[in-house]
Write a protein that holds these residues in place. Structure first.
Motif, PDB file in Angstrom:
ATOM      1  N   ALA A  47       0.839  -1.210   0.000  1.00  0.00           N
ATOM      2  CA  ALA A  47       0.000   0.000   0.000  1.00  0.00           C
ATOM      3  C   ALA A  47       0.870   1.255   0.000  1.00  0.00           C
ATOM      4  O   ALA A  47       0.596   2.211  -0.743  1.00  0.00           O
ATOM      5  CB  ALA A  47      -0.924  -0.006   1.220  1.00  0.00           C
ATOM      6  N   TRP A  48       1.923   1.254   0.810  1.00  0.00           N
ATOM      7  CA  TRP A  48       2.854   2.383   0.877  1.00  0.00           C
ATOM      8  C   TRP A  48       3.505   2.602  -0.486  1.00  0.00           C
ATOM      9  O   TRP A  48       3.630   3.727  -0.959  1.00  0.00           O
ATOM     10  CB  TRP A  48       3.850   2.113   1.993  1.00  0.00           C
ATOM     11  CG  TRP A  48       5.195   2.764   1.952  1.00  0.00           C
ATOM     12  CD1 TRP A  48       6.383   2.118   2.016  1.00  0.00           C
ATOM     13  CD2 TRP A  48       5.519   4.154   1.894  1.00  0.00           C
ATOM     14  NE1 TRP A  48       7.431   3.017   1.984  1.00  0.00           N
ATOM     15  CE2 TRP A  48       6.920   4.291   1.917  1.00  0.00           C
ATOM     16  CE3 TRP A  48       4.766   5.303   1.804  1.00  0.00           C
ATOM     17  CZ2 TRP A  48       7.569   5.503   1.859  1.00  0.00           C
ATOM     18  CZ3 TRP A  48       5.411   6.532   1.747  1.00  0.00           C
ATOM     19  CH2 TRP A  48       6.802   6.614   1.773  1.00  0.00           C
ATOM     20  N   TYR A  49       3.901   1.523  -1.139  1.00  0.00           N
ATOM     21  CA  TYR A  49       4.520   1.636  -2.460  1.00  0.00           C
ATOM     22  C   TYR A  49       3.511   2.153  -3.488  1.00  0.00           C
ATOM     23  O   TYR A  49       3.840   2.998  -4.322  1.00  0.00           O
ATOM     24  CB  TYR A  49       5.092   0.284  -2.895  1.00  0.00           C
ATOM     25  CG  TYR A  49       5.757   0.338  -4.238  1.00  0.00           C
ATOM     26  CD1 TYR A  49       6.982   0.976  -4.396  1.00  0.00           C
ATOM     27  CD2 TYR A  49       5.159  -0.225  -5.364  1.00  0.00           C
ATOM     28  CE1 TYR A  49       7.593   1.051  -5.645  1.00  0.00           C
ATOM     29  CE2 TYR A  49       5.775  -0.162  -6.600  1.00  0.00           C
ATOM     30  CZ  TYR A  49       6.979   0.476  -6.738  1.00  0.00           C
ATOM     31  OH  TYR A  49       7.582   0.547  -7.959  1.00  0.00           O
ATOM     32  N   LEU A  50       2.277   1.650  -3.414  1.00  0.00           N
ATOM     33  CA  LEU A  50       1.242   2.095  -4.350  1.00  0.00           C
ATOM     34  C   LEU A  50       0.957   3.585  -4.176  1.00  0.00           C
ATOM     35  O   LEU A  50       0.799   4.320  -5.156  1.00  0.00           O
ATOM     36  CB  LEU A  50      -0.044   1.286  -4.156  1.00  0.00           C
ATOM     37  CG  LEU A  50      -1.205   1.653  -5.067  1.00  0.00           C
ATOM     38  CD1 LEU A  50      -0.864   1.389  -6.526  1.00  0.00           C
ATOM     39  CD2 LEU A  50      -2.455   0.884  -4.665  1.00  0.00           C
ATOM     40  N   VAL A  51       0.908   4.036  -2.930  1.00  0.00           N
ATOM     41  CA  VAL A  51       0.703   5.476  -2.670  1.00  0.00           C
ATOM     42  C   VAL A  51       1.836   6.279  -3.298  1.00  0.00           C
ATOM     43  O   VAL A  51       1.602   7.312  -3.940  1.00  0.00           O
ATOM     44  CB  VAL A  51       0.588   5.749  -1.156  1.00  0.00           C
ATOM     45  CG1 VAL A  51       0.726   7.235  -0.848  1.00  0.00           C
ATOM     46  CG2 VAL A  51      -0.723   5.202  -0.618  1.00  0.00           C
ATOM     47  N   TYR A  52       3.059   5.801  -3.129  1.00  0.00           N
ATOM     48  CA  TYR A  52       4.214   6.500  -3.717  1.00  0.00           C
ATOM     49  C   TYR A  52       4.094   6.573  -5.244  1.00  0.00           C
ATOM     50  O   TYR A  52       4.285   7.630  -5.841  1.00  0.00           O
ATOM     51  CB  TYR A  52       5.510   5.795  -3.310  1.00  0.00           C
ATOM     52  CG  TYR A  52       6.731   6.323  -4.003  1.00  0.00           C
ATOM     53  CD1 TYR A  52       7.233   7.587  -3.709  1.00  0.00           C
ATOM     54  CD2 TYR A  52       7.376   5.570  -4.976  1.00  0.00           C
ATOM     55  CE1 TYR A  52       8.347   8.084  -4.354  1.00  0.00           C
ATOM     56  CE2 TYR A  52       8.502   6.058  -5.621  1.00  0.00           C
ATOM     57  CZ  TYR A  52       8.974   7.315  -5.309  1.00  0.00           C
ATOM     58  OH  TYR A  52      10.070   7.804  -5.954  1.00  0.00           O
ATOM     59  N   VAL A  53       3.760   5.463  -5.865  1.00  0.00           N
ATOM     60  CA  VAL A  53       3.638   5.435  -7.326  1.00  0.00           C
ATOM     61  C   VAL A  53       2.507   6.349  -7.789  1.00  0.00           C
ATOM     62  O   VAL A  53       2.658   7.099  -8.766  1.00  0.00           O
ATOM     63  CB  VAL A  53       3.424   3.992  -7.831  1.00  0.00           C
ATOM     64  CG1 VAL A  53       3.041   3.955  -9.296  1.00  0.00           C
ATOM     65  CG2 VAL A  53       4.675   3.152  -7.594  1.00  0.00           C
ATOM     66  N   LEU A  54       1.373   6.296  -7.105  1.00  0.00           N
ATOM     67  CA  LEU A  54       0.249   7.156  -7.494  1.00  0.00           C
ATOM     68  C   LEU A  54       0.578   8.636  -7.311  1.00  0.00           C
ATOM     69  O   LEU A  54       0.212   9.463  -8.149  1.00  0.00           O
ATOM     70  CB  LEU A  54      -1.009   6.775  -6.703  1.00  0.00           C
ATOM     71  CG  LEU A  54      -1.609   5.413  -7.053  1.00  0.00           C
ATOM     72  CD1 LEU A  54      -2.758   5.087  -6.109  1.00  0.00           C
ATOM     73  CD2 LEU A  54      -2.058   5.368  -8.507  1.00  0.00           C
ATOM     74  N   LEU A  55       1.253   8.956  -6.209  1.00  0.00           N
ATOM     75  CA  LEU A  55       1.673  10.352  -6.014  1.00  0.00           C
ATOM     76  C   LEU A  55       2.635  10.793  -7.116  1.00  0.00           C
ATOM     77  O   LEU A  55       2.540  11.909  -7.629  1.00  0.00           O
ATOM     78  CB  LEU A  55       2.331  10.532  -4.647  1.00  0.00           C
ATOM     79  CG  LEU A  55       1.405  10.535  -3.441  1.00  0.00           C
ATOM     80  CD1 LEU A  55       2.220  10.517  -2.156  1.00  0.00           C
ATOM     81  CD2 LEU A  55       0.471  11.733  -3.480  1.00  0.00           C
ATOM     82  N   ALA A  56       3.569   9.918  -7.463  1.00  0.00           N
ATOM     83  CA  ALA A  56       4.543  10.261  -8.499  1.00  0.00           C
ATOM     84  C   ALA A  56       3.860  10.479  -9.845  1.00  0.00           C
ATOM     85  O   ALA A  56       4.296  11.316 -10.645  1.00  0.00           O
ATOM     86  CB  ALA A  56       5.591   9.154  -8.606  1.00  0.00           C
ATOM     87  N   ASP A  57       2.778   9.740 -10.075  1.00  0.00           N
ATOM     88  CA  ASP A  57       2.114   9.837 -11.370  1.00  0.00           C
ATOM     89  C   ASP A  57       1.078  10.971 -11.430  1.00  0.00           C
ATOM     90  O   ASP A  57       0.942  11.632 -12.460  1.00  0.00           O
ATOM     91  CB  ASP A  57       1.443   8.505 -11.706  1.00  0.00           C
ATOM     92  CG  ASP A  57       1.073   8.401 -13.172  1.00  0.00           C
ATOM     93  OD1 ASP A  57       1.779   8.995 -14.003  1.00  0.00           O
ATOM     94  OD2 ASP A  57       0.081   7.715 -13.479  1.00  0.00           O
ATOM     95  N   TYR A  58       0.353  11.181 -10.326  1.00  0.00           N
ATOM     96  CA  TYR A  58      -0.774  12.107 -10.380  1.00  0.00           C
ATOM     97  C   TYR A  58      -0.606  13.372  -9.538  1.00  0.00           C
ATOM     98  O   TYR A  58      -1.430  14.278  -9.642  1.00  0.00           O
ATOM     99  CB  TYR A  58      -2.053  11.389  -9.936  1.00  0.00           C
ATOM    100  CG  TYR A  58      -2.441  10.278 -10.885  1.00  0.00           C
ATOM    101  CD1 TYR A  58      -2.916  10.572 -12.150  1.00  0.00           C
ATOM    102  CD2 TYR A  58      -2.301   8.952 -10.506  1.00  0.00           C
ATOM    103  CE1 TYR A  58      -3.273   9.557 -13.035  1.00  0.00           C
ATOM    104  CE2 TYR A  58      -2.646   7.938 -11.374  1.00  0.00           C
ATOM    105  CZ  TYR A  58      -3.131   8.237 -12.632  1.00  0.00           C
ATOM    106  OH  TYR A  58      -3.461   7.229 -13.488  1.00  0.00           O
ATOM    107  N   ALA A  59       0.406  13.447  -8.682  1.00  0.00           N
ATOM    108  CA  ALA A  59       0.567  14.625  -7.818  1.00  0.00           C
ATOM    109  C   ALA A  59       1.934  15.258  -8.062  1.00  0.00           C
ATOM    110  O   ALA A  59       2.750  15.395  -7.153  1.00  0.00           O
ATOM    111  CB  ALA A  59       0.411  14.218  -6.359  1.00  0.00           C
ATOM    112  N   HIS A  60       2.151  15.664  -9.316  1.00  0.00           N
ATOM    113  CA  HIS A  60       3.448  16.246  -9.682  1.00  0.00           C
ATOM    114  C   HIS A  60       3.781  17.480  -8.846  1.00  0.00           C
ATOM    115  O   HIS A  60       4.923  17.665  -8.434  1.00  0.00           O
ATOM    116  CB  HIS A  60       3.467  16.603 -11.173  1.00  0.00           C
ATOM    117  CG  HIS A  60       3.323  15.425 -12.064  1.00  0.00           C
ATOM    118  ND1 HIS A  60       4.387  14.628 -12.403  1.00  0.00           N
ATOM    119  CD2 HIS A  60       2.240  14.895 -12.682  1.00  0.00           C
ATOM    120  CE1 HIS A  60       3.970  13.661 -13.200  1.00  0.00           C
ATOM    121  NE2 HIS A  60       2.664  13.795 -13.380  1.00  0.00           N
TER     122      HIS A  60
END
Length: 116
Positions: A47-60
């Motif tokens: 979950a922590w990794y998924l949050v990181y990936v989603l932030l990197a992709d959608y929260a520039h």
């Protein structure tokens, strides 16, 4: 002969002895304790990794906030992925030493004793 200097007792243990060990309450306890650590920790890390990936992709905008010099939030969160891996490893080693190893040694001693 194995490289550890043992007499090769591993090859002398028959399938029925291994099956009996797997049916034992101690083995069930070992599996339950292992799963009690591995499943929740794995879920949290994924979950922590998924949050990181989603932030990197959608929260520039958020990930590019500068903290100190050229160090931004994205870099810090990325480095924390490595830190969390080491923390999980340390926690697992401690857990295994206290909760798993005593039970597994008991099972091994019984299985090796049955082979002699």
């Amino acid at each position: 002969m194995s490289s550890t200097g043992q007499s090769g007792s591993e090859s002398e243990i028959d399938a029925e002895t291994w099956a009996a060990a797997q049916r034992s309450p101690e083995f069930a306890t070992l599996r339950r304790r292992l799963r009690a650590f591995v499943f929740p920790v794995s879920g949290l890390f994924l979950a922590w990794y998924l949050v990181y990936v989603l932030l990197a992709d959608y929260a520039h905008g958020f990930m590019s906030i500068r903290l100190v010099g050229n160090i931004n939030v994205g870099l810090v969160l990325g480095l924390l992925q490595f830190v969390s891996t080491f923390v999980i490893t340390t926690l697992y080693v401690r857990y295994a030493n206290r909760q798993l190893d005593p039970v597994s040694e008991e099972i091994r001693d019984r299985v090796e004793g049955a082979a002699q």
